[in-house]
Design a protein around this motif. Structure first.
Motif, PDB file in Angstrom:
ATOM      1  N   ALA A 134      13.499   6.256 -10.945  1.00 14.99           N
ATOM      2  CA  ALA A 134      13.732   6.750 -12.301  1.00 14.99           C
ATOM      3  C   ALA A 134      12.471   7.339 -12.935  1.00 14.99           C
ATOM      4  N   GLY A 135      11.362   7.352 -12.205  1.00 15.51           N
ATOM      5  CA  GLY A 135      10.150   7.975 -12.734  1.00 15.51           C
ATOM      6  C   GLY A 135       9.218   7.058 -13.484  1.00 15.51           C
ATOM      7  N   TYR A 136       9.266   5.761 -13.186  1.00 19.35           N
ATOM      8  CA  TYR A 136       8.365   4.786 -13.797  1.00 19.35           C
ATOM      9  C   TYR A 136       7.637   4.009 -12.705  1.00 19.35           C
ATOM     10  N   ALA A 137       6.500   3.431 -13.084  1.00 19.44           N
ATOM     11  CA  ALA A 137       5.737   2.591 -12.162  1.00 19.44           C
ATOM     12  C   ALA A 137       5.269   1.352 -12.916  1.00 19.44           C
ATOM     13  N   PRO A 138       5.142   0.221 -12.226  1.00 18.81           N
ATOM     14  CA  PRO A 138       4.633  -0.981 -12.895  1.00 18.81           C
ATOM     15  C   PRO A 138       3.138  -0.884 -13.144  1.00 18.81           C
ATOM     16  N   SER A 139       2.712  -1.348 -14.312  1.00 16.00           N
ATOM     17  CA  SER A 139       1.284  -1.438 -14.628  1.00 16.00           C
ATOM     18  C   SER A 139       0.746  -2.829 -14.329  1.00 16.00           C
ATOM     19  N   GLY A 140       1.558  -3.833 -14.594  1.00 16.04           N
ATOM     20  CA  GLY A 140       1.119  -5.194 -14.320  1.00 16.04           C
ATOM     21  C   GLY A 140       2.021  -6.207 -14.995  1.00 16.04           C
ATOM     22  N   MET A 141       1.984  -7.419 -14.485  1.00 17.60           N
ATOM     23  CA  MET A 141       2.696  -8.512 -15.141  1.00 17.60           C
ATOM     24  C   MET A 141       1.946  -8.887 -16.404  1.00 17.60           C
ATOM     25  N   MET A 156       2.465 -11.437 -25.286  1.00 18.96           N
ATOM     26  CA  MET A 156       2.869 -10.662 -24.116  1.00 18.96           C
ATOM     27  C   MET A 156       2.812  -9.167 -24.425  1.00 18.96           C
ATOM     28  N   GLN A 157       3.292  -8.771 -25.600  1.00 20.54           N
ATOM     29  CA  GLN A 157       3.269  -7.361 -25.978  1.00 20.54           C
ATOM     30  C   GLN A 157       1.837  -6.843 -26.115  1.00 20.54           C
ATOM     31  N   ALA A 158       0.924  -7.686 -26.595  1.00 14.86           N
ATOM     32  CA  ALA A 158      -0.479  -7.280 -26.733  1.00 14.86           C
ATOM     33  C   ALA A 158      -1.091  -6.980 -25.365  1.00 14.86           C
ATOM     34  N   GLU A 159      -0.732  -7.763 -24.338  1.00 18.73           N
ATOM     35  CA  GLU A 159      -1.232  -7.496 -22.989  1.00 18.73           C
ATOM     36  C   GLU A 159      -0.710  -6.154 -22.472  1.00 18.73           C
ATOM     37  N   ALA A 160       0.558  -5.859 -22.748  1.00 18.91           N
ATOM     38  CA  ALA A 160       1.132  -4.587 -22.306  1.00 18.91           C
ATOM     39  C   ALA A 160       0.443  -3.416 -23.004  1.00 18.91           C
ATOM     40  N   ALA A 161       0.121  -3.571 -24.285  1.00 19.50           N
ATOM     41  CA  ALA A 161      -0.567  -2.513 -25.016  1.00 19.50           C
ATOM     42  C   ALA A 161      -1.954  -2.271 -24.438  1.00 19.50           C
ATOM     43  N   ALA A 162      -2.637  -3.346 -24.015  1.00 22.70           N
ATOM     44  CA  ALA A 162      -3.968  -3.200 -23.425  1.00 22.70           C
ATOM     45  C   ALA A 162      -3.916  -2.425 -22.112  1.00 22.70           C
ATOM     46  N   LYS A 221       0.850  -1.188   0.000  1.00 24.34           N
ATOM     47  CA  LYS A 221       0.000   0.000   0.000  1.00 24.34           C
ATOM     48  C   LYS A 221       0.882   1.233   0.000  1.00 24.34           C
ATOM     49  N   ALA A 222       0.589   2.187  -0.889  1.00 27.41           N
ATOM     50  CA  ALA A 222       1.368   3.418  -0.956  1.00 27.41           C
ATOM     51  C   ALA A 222       1.055   4.299   0.242  1.00 27.41           C
ATOM     52  N   GLU A 223       2.081   4.813   0.877  1.00 25.14           N
ATOM     53  CA  GLU A 223       1.892   5.650   2.061  1.00 25.14           C
ATOM     54  C   GLU A 223       1.542   7.093   1.703  1.00 25.14           C
ATOM     55  N   ASP A 224       1.711   7.480   0.422  1.00 24.64           N
ATOM     56  CA  ASP A 224       1.380   8.849   0.032  1.00 24.64           C
ATOM     57  C   ASP A 224      -0.093   8.999  -0.332  1.00 24.64           C
ATOM     58  N   GLY A 225      -0.834   7.883  -0.340  1.00 25.59           N
ATOM     59  CA  GLY A 225      -2.258   7.945  -0.630  1.00 25.59           C
ATOM     60  C   GLY A 225      -2.586   8.186  -2.089  1.00 25.59           C
ATOM     61  N   GLY A 226      -1.572   8.158  -2.976  1.00 27.19           N
ATOM     62  CA  GLY A 226      -1.802   8.400  -4.398  1.00 27.19           C
ATOM     63  C   GLY A 226      -2.448   7.208  -5.095  1.00 27.19           C
ATOM     64  N   ASN A 227      -2.814   7.422  -6.346  1.00 34.16           N
ATOM     65  CA  ASN A 227      -3.432   6.361  -7.140  1.00 34.16           C
ATOM     66  C   ASN A 227      -2.341   5.623  -7.909  1.00 34.16           C
ATOM     67  N   TRP A 228      -1.986   4.452  -7.437  1.00 30.53           N
ATOM     68  CA  TRP A 228      -0.934   3.656  -8.053  1.00 30.53           C
ATOM     69  C   TRP A 228      -1.486   2.466  -8.828  1.00 30.53           C
ATOM     70  N   ARG A 229      -2.801   2.344  -8.899  1.00 31.51           N
ATOM     71  CA  ARG A 229      -3.387   1.208  -9.621  1.00 31.51           C
ATOM     72  C   ARG A 229      -3.192   1.390 -11.128  1.00 31.51           C
ATOM     73  N   ASN A 230      -3.345   0.297 -11.878  1.00 28.98           N
ATOM     74  CA  ASN A 230      -3.087   0.361 -13.307  1.00 28.98           C
ATOM     75  C   ASN A 230      -4.277   0.923 -14.082  1.00 28.98           C
ATOM     76  N   HIS A 231      -4.153   0.946 -15.389  1.00 27.13           N
ATOM     77  CA  HIS A 231      -5.175   1.526 -16.257  1.00 27.13           C
ATOM     78  C   HIS A 231      -6.532   0.835 -16.098  1.00 27.13           C
ATOM     79  N   ALA A 232      -6.516  -0.433 -15.744  1.00 30.55           N
ATOM     80  CA  ALA A 232      -7.757  -1.187 -15.569  1.00 30.55           C
ATOM     81  C   ALA A 232      -8.364  -0.992 -14.178  1.00 30.55           C
ATOM     82  N   GLY A 233      -7.714  -0.202 -13.328  1.00 33.54           N
ATOM     83  CA  GLY A 233      -8.225   0.034 -11.979  1.00 33.54           C
ATOM     84  C   GLY A 233      -7.931  -1.085 -11.009  1.00 33.54           C
ATOM     85  N   LYS A 234      -7.025  -1.993 -11.372  1.00 32.87           N
ATOM     86  CA  LYS A 234      -6.660  -3.125 -10.521  1.00 32.87           C
ATOM     87  C   LYS A 234      -5.308  -2.869  -9.852  1.00 32.87           C
TER      88      LYS A 234
END
Length: 265
Positions: free
Chosen positions: A155-162, A207-213, A125-138
């Motif tokens: 470096a200014g990036y965040a994971p979207s999902g596996m 795999m690339q198609a999932e990342a594009a989604a 859980k993020a302690e800053d209370g920000g929205n860290w969930r991915n594009h799908a809201g998960k």
């Protein structure tokens, strides 16, 4: 889709929720745990998903290269079920993401073509209370180590999902004439080369198609694995998996490497 968790799982997760009586659990190492905390995330608990799956049978042509669609779909669907159940546990905890995810396939002795697919990771859980969930809201998922997760955020990036892609492929057998013709000499086997090349490309493409989604910028930490499982020698699975990432700011400052001295003799 709606996921129903077991009574035992819900009891354990309720204890991990704020105000519960349990303590957090994590499969992170000490260094990973501390770096995740320094990155601004608090571990909530270990989350997992499991699917016991019967992988079907598909007939194939003895002398032809071909994807075995039934098996490809089975291997993908079983992993997806495990991942979805792991995310459902993270949702119960109110997590923003899951780090250090491990996917595992283990064949069982209960019957032919029966395997256990499992996904395990640490919900955070993020302690800053920000929205860290991915594009799908998960809650995001990531198989990066704690060190790589910290570096990615710095470096200014965040994971979207596996993201993952799979392809189960039958590689054609050689004809008797080809076997005899190659006796005692070096020679490329073009049918084998093309078959394995095609199977890898299909797994990578999916795999690339999932990342594009997920509207990601790219995929890091990609692993391209090959498994034979319990199939015949001419049937193999190529499995591509990695962490899709998205930028969270315009400037991407790379942390300077730090000198580390080993103290062992």
């Amino acid at each position: 889709m709606s996921v129903e968790l077991s009574t035992e799982a819900m009891k354990r997760l309720r204890q991990l929720q704020p105000g519960g009586r349990g303590i957090f659990t994590s499969d992170l190492s000490v260094n990973e745990f501390l770096l995740v905390r320094q990155a601004g995330f608090r571990p909530l608990g270990l989350v997992l998903g499991v699917s016991i799956y019967h992988v079907g049978t598909q007939f194939r042509r003895w002398n032809a290269n071909q994807e075995l669609d039934v098996l490809s779909q089975a291997m993908y669907h079983a992993r997806e079920l495990a991942m979805t159940r792991m995310q459902a546990e993270a949702e119960v905890l109110g997590a923003d993401g899951i780090v250090g995810v491990r996917l595992k396939v283990e064949l069982k002795e209960w019957g032919t073509h029966v395997a256990e697919f499992s996904a395990v990771g640490t919900a955070v859980k993020a302690e800053d209370g920000g929205n860290w969930r991915n594009h799908a809201g998960k809650p995001f998922t990531s198989d990066l180590s704690g060190q790589d997760f910290w570096t990615l955020l710095q470096a200014g990036y965040a994971p979207s999902g596996m993201v993952m892609g799979t392809c189960v492929y039958h590689v054609a057998h050689q004809t008797l004439g080809a076997v005899i013709g190659n006796l005692g000499r070096n020679a490329e086997l073009p049918e084998f080369t093309q078959g394995l090349y095609t199977a890898r490309e299909l797994a990578m493409e999916r795999m690339q198609a999932e990342a594009a989604a997920l509207e990601s910028e790219g995929i890091v930490g990609v692993q391209l694995l090959q498994h034979n499982h319990s199939w015949s020698g001419h049937v193999t699975e190529f499995f591509a998996v990695g962490t899709a990432v998205r930028p969270i700011r315009d400037d991407h400052t790379i942390p300077a490497p730090q000198l580390v001295l080993g103290l062992d003799s």
